[in-house]
Every structure is written in C-alpha cells, then in structure tokens.
Design an enzyme around this catalytic site. Structure first.
Site, PDB file in Angstrom:
ATOM      1  N   ASP A 286      40.773  42.029  38.207  1.00 42.78           N
ATOM      2  CA  ASP A 286      41.789  41.431  37.335  1.00 42.78           C
ATOM      3  C   ASP A 286      41.125  40.736  36.135  1.00 42.78           C
ATOM      4  O   ASP A 286      41.804  40.386  35.170  1.00 42.78           O
ATOM      5  CB  ASP A 286      42.577  40.353  38.103  1.00 42.78           C
TER       6      ASP A 286
ATOM      7  N   GLN B 136      47.505  39.281  44.500  1.00 42.16           N
ATOM      8  CA  GLN B 136      48.709  39.310  43.669  1.00 42.16           C
ATOM      9  C   GLN B 136      49.250  37.896  43.456  1.00 42.16           C
ATOM     10  O   GLN B 136      49.419  37.136  44.407  1.00 42.16           O
ATOM     11  CB  GLN B 136      49.769  40.213  44.325  1.00 42.16           C
TER      12      GLN B 136
ATOM     13  N   LYS C 204      50.577  49.567  42.297  1.00 40.71           N
ATOM     14  CA  LYS C 204      49.107  49.580  42.207  1.00 40.71           C
ATOM     15  C   LYS C 204      48.519  50.530  43.256  1.00 40.71           C
ATOM     16  O   LYS C 204      47.624  51.318  42.961  1.00 40.71           O
ATOM     17  CB  LYS C 204      48.556  48.148  42.369  1.00 40.71           C
TER      18      LYS C 204
END
Ligand code: GUN
Length: 285
Positions: free
Chosen positions: A119, A96, A52
């Site tokens: 997200d 995460q 990422k």
C-alpha cells in the site's frame, strides 16, 4: 461534453502487461503472493477486498485472505502481521482500512515490513515517495498518474489543484504531481475561496468524499477533472465527488465507477509484482 478517461480499459492494459511479468516470474520459480487482512464486516471493505483478490487471481498472483472478527485485539492483529512478515511466500501485506475503532491503524501500518508494504503506507515508504526515490507506488495517486499518461495529458508547468489532504490520496497525489513539475495547490476543509482556487486549475483531482462536491462553477472551461470519490447518493447509487454537470465544462473527466477505482487495484498488483521480482533477485544472489 468532456472526453471520458476510461479507467477500466487502461487498467486492463496495465494488468495484461503484469500478467506477462507474473508468467515469467513463475517460470523462473517465484509465484508472487499477497496477503490481505480484513477485520470485521464493513460492507465496503468486503467489496474492496473481494476485488483485490479477484484482481490477483486474474493475473496469476497467489492471494490469501486473513479475515478476523470485529473484536480482534491489537495484539492478535499484530501477531498476524508479524507472522506474514516472515513468510517466504508472501511478498505483499495489506491491512484493509478503516479498522474497527478500538484498533490502532498507525501501529499496524508501522508493524508491516516496509519491503512488503504494497500500500506504501509505512513511514519509510512515504519518505521514499517524498524524496521521489521509490519502488512501491502509492496506489490511488499512481493510478491517477497512469490515467493522465495514457491519455496523453502532461502536467508539466500546469496549475494542479488537489482537493483533500488524506495520507492515502491527497498528500501522495500532490507529491507525484510535483515530481512531474506541476504547480500544485492542496485544498481542504479550511481552504478559503475554494471556488476561486479551483477555477485557476488546469487539472483538478477531487478526493473529498462528498457527492457532487465539485460543481461546474468551480471548473475552468477545458480543465481536466479527476474524480477519486466513491460515495453513495440519496438513491444509494455509487457516485464520485464531481457533479455530473461538470461534463459540460471539463475537457477530460473520469467516470465513477470505471475511472480511478480500477486503477488503484492495478497499481496494488504492480507493487506486489515489484516485491516478488525483488525477492526473486535476492534468491539468485
Ligand atoms: N481503504 C480504502 N482505501 C484503501 C487502500 O488503498 N488500502 C487499504 N489498505 N485500505 C484502504
């Protein structure tokens, strides 16, 4: 032999477009910024987070990693999220998953400001996805839709079967297919007659988490098969949820690696750019 849907190439095309947008935003005084929180030392999470950050660097997005030890408390983690919520230079916040088991991932997701939730996991953003009115894309499902679009595959009126009902993939995947007028069936571990249900499908999206779960006898000849799986087989090699022999039956198939994976990051970058564009607009008003 099925045609291979090349996620690497499609992702590169998406990123190229995003890089131009980032350049324009920067020229106008806004640098998009993404904060990535990682707790503990799960090796798979480490790889995802590195990818990422690399994805950000490649297109000019500023990224910041907040690496916390495995024994971080819930209060400490929430304090980091709250600090990032108020940072002017941070457009997107991502924590995460999975978190170490003593931490409450639902509470962490709920603490992220919805306008920075790149997200699209926060209930407010999930609600927007449900009603089809959203700007933050659910990254993996949106990546799948992009692969279908750029391969010229329409799902309109088609039988689509999603295997797996996770909040991250299966549920939002079904919504995106539905928004494009597919007839969607969601399958899971309690589904009866799974093989028969799958064999009706024009499009199968496998998000199960088990190597070689989708076998050729589950696939109608000519079906499109999208493999969201990321597993390790007995030899430790990265593989998806779809048995390689499905290649003989399907019309299109996504490889693992190099299929859906690169698209997920491209969509995350897209959400970060969307958030930065929104900030730039607000600064003008
Ligand atoms: N863990 C596995 N996939 C994801 C993802 O898309 N976002 C986050 N935050 N964690 C994950």
């Amino acid at each position: 032999m099925a045609k291979k849907i090349d996620g690497k190439a499609i992702s590169a095309a998406v990123r190229q477009d995003l890089a131009k947008e980032v350049e324009q935003l920067k020229a106008a005084g806004t640098t998009p910024g993404l904060a990535v929180i990682i707790v503990g030392d799960d090796p798979a999470s480490r790889v995802y987070v590195n990818n990422k950050k690399k994805g950000c660097a490649e297109i000019g997005i500023y990224s910041e990693e907040i690496a916390l030890p495995a024994d971080t408390t819930q209060e400490e983690l929430l304090a980091h999220v709250e600090a990032l919520n108020t940072r002017e230079d941070i457009d997107g916040i991502l924590c995460q998953l999975p978190l170490p088991s003593h931490l409450d991932d639902k509470a962490v997701i709920a603490a992220i400001a919805p306008h920075k939730d790149v997200d699209a996991f926060h209930a407010a953003n999930v609600g927007h996805i449900m009603i089809g009115d959203y700007s933050f894309l659910p990254c993996t499902p949106a990546g799948v839709m992009e692969l279908l679009h750029r391969s010229g595959i329409s799902v309109e009126g088609k039988e689509c079967v999603v295997i797996g009902r996770s909040n991250i993939v299966g549920k939002p995947m079904a919504m995106l297919l539905l928004h494009e007028n597919a007839t969607v069936t969601m399958c899971h571990s309690r589904t009866r007659e799974l093989k028969e249900v799958c064999r009706r499908a024009d499009v199968i999206v496998a998000a199960v988490g088990k190597a070689a779960f989708v076998t050729p006898d589950m696939v109608k000849p000519g079906a499109v098969v999208i493999d969201v799986g990321m597993n390790r087989n007995a030899e430790g090699k990265l593989c998806g949820d779809v048995d390689p022999a499905v290649d003989e039956v399907a019309s299109y198939l996504t490889p693992v690696p190099g299929g859906v994976g690169p698209m997920t990051i491209a969509m995350l970058l897209k959400n970060t750019v969307t958030a930065a564009r929104r900030r730039a607009k607000q600064a003008k008003n």
